[in-house]
Design a protein around this motif. Structure first.
Motif, short mmCIF file in Angstrom:
data_model
loop_
_atom_site.label_atom_id
_atom_site.label_comp_id
_atom_site.label_asym_id
_atom_site.label_seq_id
_atom_site.Cartn_x
_atom_site.Cartn_y
_atom_site.Cartn_z
N SER A 96 33.42 44.66 61.16
CA SER A 96 34.67 44.37 61.85
C SER A 96 35.84 45.00 61.11
CB SER A 96 34.89 42.86 61.96
OG SER A 96 35.09 42.31 60.67
N VAL A 97 36.90 45.25 61.86
CA VAL A 97 38.14 45.78 61.27
C VAL A 97 39.29 44.98 61.86
CG1 VAL A 97 39.69 47.76 61.07
CG2 VAL A 97 37.22 48.10 60.95
N VAL A 98 40.15 44.49 60.98
CA VAL A 98 41.35 43.76 61.40
C VAL A 98 42.56 44.52 60.86
CG1 VAL A 98 42.64 41.60 61.20
CG2 VAL A 98 40.15 41.54 61.41
N ALA A 99 43.51 44.77 61.73
CA ALA A 99 44.75 45.44 61.32
C ALA A 99 45.90 44.45 61.47
CB ALA A 99 45.00 46.67 62.18
N ALA A 100 46.58 44.20 60.37
CA ALA A 100 47.73 43.28 60.37
C ALA A 100 49.00 44.11 60.28
CB ALA A 100 47.64 42.31 59.22
N PHE A 101 49.87 43.97 61.26
CA PHE A 101 51.14 44.69 61.30
C PHE A 101 52.25 43.73 60.88
CE2 PHE A 101 48.42 47.10 63.98
CZ PHE A 101 48.89 48.40 63.97
N ARG A 102 53.04 44.17 59.91
CA ARG A 102 54.17 43.34 59.52
C ARG A 102 55.39 44.20 59.23
NH1 ARG A 102 54.81 42.64 53.90
NH2 ARG A 102 53.20 43.70 52.71
N ARG A 103 56.54 43.63 59.50
CA ARG A 103 57.79 44.33 59.22
C ARG A 103 58.09 44.18 57.72
NH1 ARG A 103 59.46 47.60 63.41
NH2 ARG A 103 59.50 46.45 65.33
N PRO A 104 58.72 45.19 57.11
CA PRO A 104 59.00 45.11 55.69
C PRO A 104 59.90 43.94 55.29
CG PRO A 104 59.22 47.36 56.42
CD PRO A 104 59.02 46.52 57.65
N ALA A 105 60.81 43.54 56.16
CA ALA A 105 61.74 42.49 55.78
C ALA A 105 62.04 41.51 56.90
CB ALA A 105 63.05 43.10 55.29
N ASP A 118 58.39 50.08 68.42
CA ASP A 118 58.97 51.12 67.57
C ASP A 118 59.58 50.52 66.31
OD1 ASP A 118 58.26 52.89 69.52
OD2 ASP A 118 60.28 53.25 70.26
N GLY A 119 59.57 51.31 65.24
CA GLY A 119 60.17 50.89 63.99
C GLY A 119 59.25 51.12 62.82
N ILE A 120 59.64 50.54 61.69
CA ILE A 120 58.87 50.67 60.46
C ILE A 120 57.94 49.47 60.34
CG2 ILE A 120 59.02 50.79 57.94
CD1 ILE A 120 61.80 52.04 58.32
N TRP A 121 56.69 49.75 60.01
CA TRP A 121 55.67 48.71 59.87
C TRP A 121 54.90 48.92 58.57
CZ3 TRP A 121 55.30 44.75 63.26
CH2 TRP A 121 55.86 44.91 64.53
N ILE A 122 54.40 47.83 58.02
CA ILE A 122 53.42 47.89 56.95
C ILE A 122 52.12 47.42 57.57
CG2 ILE A 122 52.68 46.96 54.73
CD1 ILE A 122 55.66 46.69 54.04
N VAL A 123 51.10 48.27 57.55
CA VAL A 123 49.82 47.97 58.19
C VAL A 123 48.77 47.71 57.11
CG1 VAL A 123 48.05 48.76 59.80
CG2 VAL A 123 50.42 49.47 60.11
N ASN A 124 48.22 46.51 57.11
CA ASN A 124 47.12 46.15 56.22
C ASN A 124 45.84 46.15 57.04
OD1 ASN A 124 48.76 45.58 53.92
ND2 ASN A 124 49.34 43.65 54.88
N THR A 125 44.92 47.05 56.72
CA THR A 125 43.64 47.08 57.42
C THR A 125 42.56 46.57 56.49
OG1 THR A 125 43.38 49.40 56.80
CG2 THR A 125 44.19 48.96 59.01
N LYS A 126 41.67 45.78 57.06
CA LYS A 126 40.55 45.23 56.29
C LYS A 126 39.28 45.44 57.10
CE LYS A 126 38.76 41.00 54.28
NZ LYS A 126 38.98 39.56 54.10
N ALA A 127 38.41 46.28 56.54
CA ALA A 127 37.11 46.53 57.17
C ALA A 127 36.07 45.73 56.41
CB ALA A 127 36.79 48.02 57.13
N ARG A 128 35.32 44.89 57.12
CA ARG A 128 34.26 44.08 56.50
C ARG A 128 32.92 44.73 56.76
NH1 ARG A 128 31.26 39.66 57.87
NH2 ARG A 128 32.23 39.53 59.90
N MET A 129 32.19 44.97 55.66
CA MET A 129 30.89 45.63 55.75
C MET A 129 29.78 44.59 55.95
SD MET A 129 32.02 48.56 55.37
CE MET A 129 33.68 49.01 54.99
N ALA A 130 28.59 45.07 56.30
CA ALA A 130 27.45 44.19 56.56
C ALA A 130 27.04 43.39 55.32
CB ALA A 130 26.26 45.00 57.08
#
Length: 165
Positions: free
Chosen positions: A99-108, A134-146
């Motif tokens: 699985s892959v989860v992408a978390a989008f968050r604004r810097p401030a 639109d805008g600036i984002w910080i994207v944290n992606t987490k891929a979970r392996m088997a």
């Protein structure tokens, strides 16, 4: 023109009271406005517990060094209301992740933070239908392996006209 006749006006206690009320009224109004802005904007909170975060720091550094040693390459694409993410090993072979989860968050600004689970289209490629504002984002992606390990990545991106720039 008629010349003003009579005595000049006197400065009375009512005049002083009006000046004092206006002066402190402006100060109190500005303070209330600034307190409202402070309450409705970003809290500045980065971690819930700084002591626990400091204890986990060395562990996270070791994980990131081990992850960097793998030489894996990732690709993030955002366009046409779709988010695509791919994960390849050092030789360019797609990596199989559960699985892959992408978390989008604004810097401030926390109010617009959100996350999406990307589904596997084929080996190493994941996608989800989601429009990114639109805008600036910080994207944290987490891929979970088997095997239970995770591959984490954080990147700062700019989205304009619904596409990654």
């Amino acid at each position: 023109m008629t010349p003003r006749s009579g005595q000049p006006r006197q400065f009375t206690g009512w005049h002083m009271l009006t000046i004092m009320v206006a002066f402190f009224g402006v100060i109190i109004s500005v303070n209330l406005l600034m307190a409202t802005f402070a309450n409705t904007s970003w809290t500045g909170l980065v971690v819930q517990n700084t002591y626990v975060a400091s204890q986990e720091f060395n562990e996270r550094v070791a994980e990131s060094r081990a992850q960097a040693a793998l030489g894996w390459k990732t690709t993030l694409k955002i366009a046409d209301g779709e988010i695509r993410y791919s994960l390849d090993d050092a030789s360019g072979t797609p990596v199989r992740a559960e699985s892959v989860v992408a978390a989008f968050r604004r810097p401030a600004y926390e109010a617009e933070d959100w996350q999406v689970t990307l589904t596997g289209k084929d080996t190493g490629n994941f996608a989800a239908l989601a429009a990114v504002r639109d805008g600036i984002w910080i994207v944290n992606t987490k891929a979970r392996m088997a095997d239970g390990t995770s591959y984490r990545e954080t990147r700062r991106i700019v989205v304009a006209d619904g596409a990654l720039k």
